[in-house]
Design an enzyme around this catalytic site. Sequence first.
Site, PDB file in Angstrom:
ATOM      1  N   GLU A  69       0.732  -1.216   0.109  1.00  0.00           N
ATOM      2  CA  GLU A  69       0.264  -0.134   0.383  1.00  0.00           C
ATOM      3  C   GLU A  69       0.681   1.228  -0.058  1.00  0.00           C
ATOM      4  O   GLU A  69       1.905   0.990   0.936  1.00  0.00           O
ATOM      5  CB  GLU A  69      -0.926  -0.098   1.375  1.00  0.00           C
ATOM      6  N   ASP A  86       0.530   4.797   0.787  1.00  0.00           N
ATOM      7  CA  ASP A  86      -1.263   6.321   1.022  1.00  0.00           C
ATOM      8  C   ASP A  86      -0.762   7.880   1.161  1.00  0.00           C
ATOM      9  O   ASP A  86       0.628   8.009   1.702  1.00  0.00           O
ATOM     10  CB  ASP A  86      -1.099   5.892   2.436  1.00  0.00           C
ATOM     11  N   GLU A 139      -2.476  10.225   2.857  1.00  0.00           N
ATOM     12  CA  GLU A 139      -4.203  10.784   3.830  1.00  0.00           C
ATOM     13  C   GLU A 139      -4.399  12.281   4.458  1.00  0.00           C
ATOM     14  O   GLU A 139      -2.657  12.284   4.749  1.00  0.00           O
ATOM     15  CB  GLU A 139      -4.220   9.474   4.763  1.00  0.00           C
ATOM     16  N   ASN A 172       2.184   6.758   4.198  1.00  0.00           N
ATOM     17  CA  ASN A 172       3.096   5.662   4.550  1.00  0.00           C
ATOM     18  C   ASN A 172       2.738   4.706   3.280  1.00  0.00           C
ATOM     19  O   ASN A 172       2.377   4.817   2.565  1.00  0.00           O
ATOM     20  CB  ASN A 172       1.492   5.299   5.746  1.00  0.00           C
ATOM     21  N   ARG A 176       5.824   3.447   8.980  1.00  0.00           N
ATOM     22  CA  ARG A 176       6.331   4.296   8.180  1.00  0.00           C
ATOM     23  C   ARG A 176       5.650   5.901   7.622  1.00  0.00           C
ATOM     24  O   ARG A 176       5.808   6.083   6.477  1.00  0.00           O
ATOM     25  CB  ARG A 176       7.243   3.307   6.708  1.00  0.00           C
ATOM     26  N   GLU A 177       5.710   6.234   8.798  1.00  0.00           N
ATOM     27  CA  GLU A 177       4.583   7.569   8.864  1.00  0.00           C
ATOM     28  C   GLU A 177       5.932   9.146   8.577  1.00  0.00           C
ATOM     29  O   GLU A 177       6.750   8.906   9.533  1.00  0.00           O
ATOM     30  CB  GLU A 177       3.515   7.610   9.887  1.00  0.00           C
ATOM     31  N   TRP A 179      -9.367   9.171  15.998  1.00  0.00           N
ATOM     32  CA  TRP A 179      -7.794   9.641  15.661  1.00  0.00           C
ATOM     33  C   TRP A 179      -7.249  10.758  15.198  1.00  0.00           C
ATOM     34  O   TRP A 179      -6.310  11.063  15.960  1.00  0.00           O
ATOM     35  CB  TRP A 179      -7.281   8.210  16.238  1.00  0.00           C
ATOM     36  N   GLY A 218      -5.684  13.887  18.291  1.00  0.00           N
ATOM     37  CA  GLY A 218      -5.767  12.684  18.752  1.00  0.00           C
ATOM     38  C   GLY A 218      -7.013  11.940  19.082  1.00  0.00           C
ATOM     39  O   GLY A 218      -6.675  10.955  20.106  1.00  0.00           O
TER      40      GLY A 218
END
Length: 288
Positions: free
Chosen positions: A102, A104, A106, A121, A130-131, A196, A200
């Site tokens: 994947e 990403d 976002e 990611n 792996r953000e 989230w 957060g």
Amino acid sequence: MASSSTSKLSTFLLLFIFLVSISIVSADFNNEFDITWGDGRGKILNGELLTLSLDKSSGSGFESRNEYLFGKIDMQLKLVPGNSAGTVTAYYLSSKGSNWDEIDFEFLGNLSGDPYILHTNVFSQGKGNREQQFYLWFDPTADFHTYSILWNPQRIIFSVDGTPIREFKNSESIGVPFPKNQPMRIHSSLWNADDWATRGGLVKTDWSQAPFTASYRNFRADACVVSSGKSSCGGSASSGGNQAWLSEELDNTKQERLEWVQKNYMIYNYCSDSKRFAQGFPPECKMA
């Protein structure tokens, strides 16, 4: 003679502009994508514009009809305006199965006046974590901007309006899996993640602002399409044809732009999170 030369030059310029305009024609959404969920909240308008909406009952999403194994993929997005706190607009490539790959983008919504967070990611063989996260240097809700993924056997490059923001290199030589064997479809969704997404989960979605809408246009894919196990790039995608992007890398100018973004707009990098990786950083972080 001067008049003749001018006329020829004008004709040449008109022909050049015509040819360029042909080359940048975007794909018809009706041919490229299916709305996959949302009970009518996702819409394709005249083949040129796609919108996804979210209300308290449901979000919506779409996916590409084609599967790709390597490519240079562009999409213009205009994100949810105003108070978008709690919402997430996801735009990504993904394969299927428990060991999926994947790539990403976002977009994490925020309160009016506060910046969106662009979250990236990379998953390979089912493993992500792996953000990297960024603020943007413009308002992504005021107009359309181009979000691009270059994916070839050597690297993955995330770009915004042609400016690279992240590079994930193939580090198989040190044991890090790299997405290179599983064809992926393009997916996008607009959904509620107020547990989230914003601070957060402290800031919840304000449903009085619904419906929330994100818009898409000018999709382009210069890519290897996989159908029935065969790649449009030839026997194997990694050896296919004259596609320059299959070996593209960052030149000096783009490397400088990448460094500028990461210095000024990156707000989280997993390769710098010593609390999270107290036992040692992932091996690809040492290659960065």
